[in-house]
Design an enzyme around this catalytic site. Structure first.
Site, PDB file in Angstrom:
ATOM      1  N   GLU A  64       0.815  -1.210   0.000  1.00  0.00           N
ATOM      2  CA  GLU A  64       0.000   0.000   0.000  1.00  0.00           C
ATOM      3  C   GLU A  64       0.851   1.264   0.000  1.00  0.00           C
ATOM      4  OE1 GLU A  64      -2.706  -0.617   3.323  1.00  0.00           O
ATOM      5  OE2 GLU A  64      -4.017  -1.845   2.083  1.00  0.00           O
ATOM      6  N   ASP A  78      -8.500  -8.797   4.212  1.00  0.00           N
ATOM      7  CA  ASP A  78      -8.213  -7.714   5.146  1.00  0.00           C
ATOM      8  C   ASP A  78      -9.274  -7.616   6.231  1.00  0.00           C
ATOM      9  OD1 ASP A  78      -6.886  -5.573   6.235  1.00  0.00           O
ATOM     10  OD2 ASP A  78      -7.673  -4.098   4.839  1.00  0.00           O
ATOM     11  N   GLU A  90     -12.322  -2.188  12.402  1.00  0.00           N
ATOM     12  CA  GLU A  90     -12.393  -1.468  11.137  1.00  0.00           C
ATOM     13  C   GLU A  90     -13.577  -1.908  10.277  1.00  0.00           C
ATOM     14  OE1 GLU A  90      -8.802  -1.679   8.833  1.00  0.00           O
ATOM     15  OE2 GLU A  90      -9.678  -0.633   7.105  1.00  0.00           O
TER      16      GLU A  90
END
Lengths: 664, 664
Positions: free
Chosen positions: A280, A359, A387
């Site tokens: 990323e 993820d 998240e």
């Protein structure tokens, strides 16, 4: 036209909640006579805990003579307890905790606290307790400087950082110490103090700002917690002014060796480094045509003389993927990158692998990487910060999910579990400067459960939850215990029901990841697609006709996942693209399953809200109000999920709900 | 997982481009002898322009005697020119510009510049030029303090603000004066210096920070531009400490009267106030149970003694709409709120109405409000800043769109055009501190075209474009002129083709609004839906079966829009939900139209890029490079739009492209 408002921030900080160490939890210990034998700084911590409890409850820390509890540090290690293990026994009215290392004594003390009155009744043959894992770590995705997009804590839902504020160390030693105490009480022994995405300010923690890290380490050390640091792979360039960060360059190796010496000069028991490389946008060895083993071993070599470890994240994939390209599969990436490197990593390099291949979605298969590198030290990474699981505005107790991962046998029947083969367990922390530590008071259960499962991956998560309830709400009447069980035990399944179905994942709002966005990532470069069309939905990851991801598993699992007929329902859309009329092993069609679970999920959230409301007389008002308020948001959010997901699939499939409920 | 990167910011500021007033454009004037008759500050501006041109090119500003050009300010107004009009004539080798007001003389001068050499050849009978509108205004959505989400300029794509930086006035008088000069040269006479969303810092411009506004007004005044200010309706509370902002409260009325007196003490020719009330979270009269006429008249009363005007925006709608509710239609909102108030507004209150009922989409019908308030002064608001039309990274010359709006006859055949019935024309500015003023150099054409259409709404936009080309590229060879026409004339239709089809709108990424997001606003609270399902797409706004929006038009249009059979193709999905197989008046099905236009749009963008590349030898290298670079992004973006929109509708409809092109 303006943007929609971002989700509200949590309330400002206040005095932190005692969480699972309320004074009352120390009453059984504090009313007894305790003899402590041994010396050393952690023994002093133990002595302080005992003395404090006795002062409050009238017991006594005795120097000799009659006692109810003996906490003894032995010279040798006849019992094979290691540094962190302890033995627990009770006979003839005396309870004995034996440890050969100070850490073990501390864990033994908290074991006594956990047992409460039971620790002092009857007789108990000697039980030996040893952690199954070496490092039980929390990674804080805390930024020193407030990041323009990610803020003070990346993916943080519990206020600011415990450690940093607006570019500076907070220097709040007492709070950090209290945090360390909570962690020790559930078995955590390592903390990484900054975000794995290492920005400019944070990079300097390694060198001229190491003193600020040392201050945190000083506050955590009395509770047996070692401090780790995330670093940028480009540090030799960014901080050292070298022209390269090539891991095979001598000057680079020297630079790291010097830098790490500096760290150990400031923090003699420093735990090690955490690295997110070639991921990323973070720099990494690929820039120099080197492998990730080269990269990890570079840091391992610098750390080895000091006994430190590098945790090297396996989260490497192409985040600039073309959504048009159906041959590239992000799920494959970690395995494809790392499996060929097995055996090449240094002994003090630990490959840190997310539990699933994507993820931290609410449902993913276990990462095939966890069965693919038998000659490599592995850390399993889970995400306590929610998240993708409600951001600490929704109740989602993750114990059962983590337990499923840890009990997964990568080789199939008879093979080792993930928990058995993992060296370390790591969670992304869900803690901030929120007065309840975790924003949602019930999210404390995730932190506690992580620590306990990291210590003992085969533990029954429901038993761990009961421990947490017992400690956090001492002397809870049965109605409260039952109520807490009711709202927590099934909360992960509830969250799964009203969000993305059957393992498909990622139907979230882009960017902040809160709330539904069925097509939110469907045409993005992130490699996270569901391929829903008017006929069906899901990703074909079979070897026969799909991306081949299923073949990354050992034979037993590869066969199960390869066919839609044998693939477990809850992972069906992760592995297969099927028509909406496909019949699950539950007997329902996919489309009806989508409708049913979304209606059920909302009903369960509403029921949990109702149960919680009924506990108002049994819970501290501030805590009760905070949770009640979040249930309003959870129910609102669950309905939004239900209606958007159902509407999306009705509009695509044209197949009505067979029970005739309202789909918009 | 990180967020995707936001779109890149433009380059940092530099010396601004001369835009449509390069020195060369003054050559014909500057080589002649010019006599200027009259006195006053704007006459001095005219004299300065003439003198400067003559100094450069060898002509002379004479005090008497022989001259090629007479610029005369007359005492009376026999020709009925008004303050801003002028007469132009040429006979016996002398060109004469006659004006009865200084502003008219200035506009006459720029008319001469526009004509170039033609102004000095042959004979021309007297033509009278008068602006059709009173106020031709640019609204700057500039923030004084950088807004945490919206930045320095809300929806700004041309760098920072000309006026403000980081909470302070920039104080760059020369640049602001140069800006005023450009505006005067295309006929603009008013500028509002701050964002209609008035945040805390900006609110204070009205009172203790009025001096900063006065400094801008001083710099703009020499070019005949009056300065306006956006204010918050809550100013009496926020700034004045009053308990209410109720428009019928005496203390509130007194407060506004005092505040406005203070403004006029600082800026004697102040233009007036701009208000966004009860809109997207801004305060307004609804709080006090008052109407928008009450609100507007409150400010109008304060302004009236000084000759000022309030521009009251009609952009009032429910931005917390429930997407499940198909009876509420945002498109109806402005009409529903304001049509019943016709006749109630004070003479110096102007209702400022967006040209379409939604929000500056690439294609919308003309707002029915523009035909519904015959007894109310109306300003038509367009958006020069390309929020939804490529954000000045794509070429999208909006002249034809604005012209269609201005030539629309709200009552049908024989009725007045929107341009005829509008009192004022307002554009949201597309200018910033970018060296090319507008980010994309070719976006200058939008600013110029707006000014000229505001002056003369029935002008042929292609003739205006040619004016812009002639001025900006003096002595352009035919190949350059042809190339510029080729890339600009059809650019709006090209943009429409590759983005949202058939008037459906809003298929954009939420928040920043750049790039495709077909479902981006489909389940949002913003009232912007397309309702695509497996069978069809579009919003039924008919009176018979839909929201009734079509009936807000006068009969002639209401009938046309009511039926899918008569509704113009380009607005079909705005007014009707139709099956993908519905045959357009073009003879194509809706689905095939979607595919065809998206392929065509990309081809057209590619062709424009090719044409531009071929002009490299004829355009200043910096300007050429800037445009060429943006064409790369435009083509990339157009392909992304094509592929996402086509894939979305193929997946939904299941109907393949009949020409067999690749749809993903």
């Amino acid at each position: 036209m303006n943007r929609p408002d971002p989700p509200d921030l949590p309330d400002p900080p206040d005095l932190p909640d005692p969480a699972w160490l309320p004074p009352e939890a120390f009453r059984p210990l504090g009313t007894r006579r305790t003899l402590i034998q041994g010396t050393g700084p952690l023994v002093e911590t133990v002595r302080g805990e005992v003395t404090g409890a006795c002062e409050r409850f009238g017991g006594e820390a005795v120097r000799d003579g009659r006692h109810d509890l003996l906490l003894e540090l032995t010279a040798g290690d006849d019992l094979g307890l290691g540094a962190e293990g302890f033995a627990f026994a009770r006979e003839d009215g005396t309870t004995t905790v034996t440890a050969s290392g100070q850490h073990g004594l501390l864990y033994g003390l908290f074991h006594v606290v956990r047992l409460g009155g039971e620790a002092f009744t009857g007789s108990r043959p000697r039980e030996v307790h040893r952690p199954a894992t070496k490092s039980r770590m929390l990674d804080h995705w805390d930024n020193v400087a407030v990041h323009p997009v990610m803020g003070q804590v990346e993916r943080g839902y519990a206020g600011g950082s415990l450690f940093w504020r607006d570019g500076r160390a907070r220097g709040e030693t007492e709070r950090v110490r209290a945090y360390g105490r909570l962690l020790a009480a559930c078995g955590i022994n390592a903390v990484c103090v900054n975000n794995v995405n290492v920005h400019a300010t944070e990079a300097r923690l390694l060198t001229e700002r190491i003193g600020e890290v040392a201050a945190i380490a000083d506050a955590l050390r009395p509770y047996g917690i070692r401090t780790h640091l995330s670093v940028t792979f480009a540090a030799p360039v960014v901080l050292g002014g070298l022209p390269t960060a090539d891991p095979l360059d001598e000057a680079v190796r020297d630079w790291w060796a010097r830098a790490v010496r500096g760290v150990y000069a400031a923090i003699p028991d420093f735990g090690g480094l955490v690295v997110k490389a070639d991921s990323e946008g973070q720099p990494g060895p690929f820039t120099y045509g080197r492998s990730h083993a080269d990269g990890a071993n570079l840091l391992a070599a610098a750390l080895a003389p000091h006994g430190g470890t590098v945790h090297w994240r396996a989260f490497v994939y192409d985040h600039r993927q073309d959504w048009r390209d159906r041959t590239t599969d992000r799920a494959r990436a970690a395995y494809d990158h790392f499996a060929p490197l097995d055996g090449e990593f240094a002994p003090n390099a630990v490959l840190q692998v997310k539990h699933g291949p994507m993820d931290f979605q609410v449902r993913e298969p276990v990462s095939p990487v966890l069965g693919a590198l038998p000659r490599t030290r592995l850390a399993v990474e889970v995400q306590a910060t929610q998240e993708y699981t409600g951001q600490q505005r929704h109740v989602c107790w993750l114990g059962p999910m983590w337990s499923e991962v840890l009990r997964f046998r990568a080789e199939g029947e008879g093979g080792a579990t993930v928990g058995e083969s993992a060296d370390d367990l790591v969670a992304v922390s869900n803690v901030g400067d929120d007065p309840f530590w975790t924003g949602h008071p019930l999210a404390q259960a995730n932190l506690y459960t992580f620590g306990r499962l990291a210590w003992r991956p085969d533990a029954d998560p429901h038993a761990v939850l009961d421990e947490w309830i017992g400690l956090t709400f001492p002397s809870a009447p049965e109605r409260l215990t039952a109520g807490l069980r009711a709202v927590l035990r099934g909360s992960w399944r509830t969250y799964e029901k009203y969000t993305a179905p059957l393992g498909v994942g990622f139907m979230v709002q882009p960017g902040h990841h809160y709330g539904p966005g069925v097509d939110g990532y469907e045409y993005s470069p992130w490699g996270t697609y569901h391929f829903a069309d008017r006929d069906g939905v899901g990703v074909d990851r079979s070897a026969a006709t799909g991306t081949g991801y299923a073949a990354q598993y050992a034979k037993a699992w590869a066969e199960v996942y390869e066919s839609a007929g044998t693939c477990p329902d809850e992972l069906l859309l992760f592995f297969h693209h099927v028509p909406y009329g496909h019949v699950l092993s539950s007997g329902k069609t996919v489309i009806q399953h989508i409708y049913d679970t979304h209606f059920e999920g909302v009903e369960e959230a509403e029921e949990a809200r109702r149960v919680w409301a009924g506990l108002a007389d049994l819970v501290d008002p501030a805590r009760h109000a905070r949770v009640a308020e979040r249930y309003e948001e959870q129910v609102r959010g669950a309905r939004e999920w239900r209606d958007q997901v159902n509407a999306y699939f009705l509009r695509k499939s044209g197949i009505p709900d067979e029970r005739g409920r309202t789909v918009y």
